[in-house]
Design a protein around this motif. Structure first.
Motif: not given
Length: 80
Positions: A1-4, A41-48
């Motif tokens: 199984m692929k690592k997340r 890692f994955k970078l996720v841009k969020t709102k406030c």
């Protein structure tokens, strides 16, 4: 199984933007695309994120990185 990959959330709300959140996100992206962190890692841009007085902020696992502190962020990534 692929690592997340693990997620890093970076606030892009108006107060964080005025405190150079865009530059902070770019710096995090540069860290994630080089060295031992590449592909983990994955970078996720969020709102406030309601941490306006501490901006710009990022969340790594359960740690809140305040004031755009890249050294603290790198320490958090090393423990993951």
């Amino acid at each position: 199984m692929k690592k997340r990959r693990k997620f890093i959330f970076v606030c892009q709300g108006s107060d964080c933007k005025s405190n150079k959140a865009k530059r902070f996100a770019e710096d995090i992206g540069a860290i994630l695309h080089s060295g031992p962190h590449r592909g983990k890692f994955k970078l996720v841009k969020t709102k406030c994120m309601d941490c306006c007085k501490s901006g710009p902020v990022a969340v790594v696992a359960d740690q809140l990185i305040k004031k755009g502190d890249l050294k603290h962020l790198e320490q958090a990534l090393a423990t993951e």
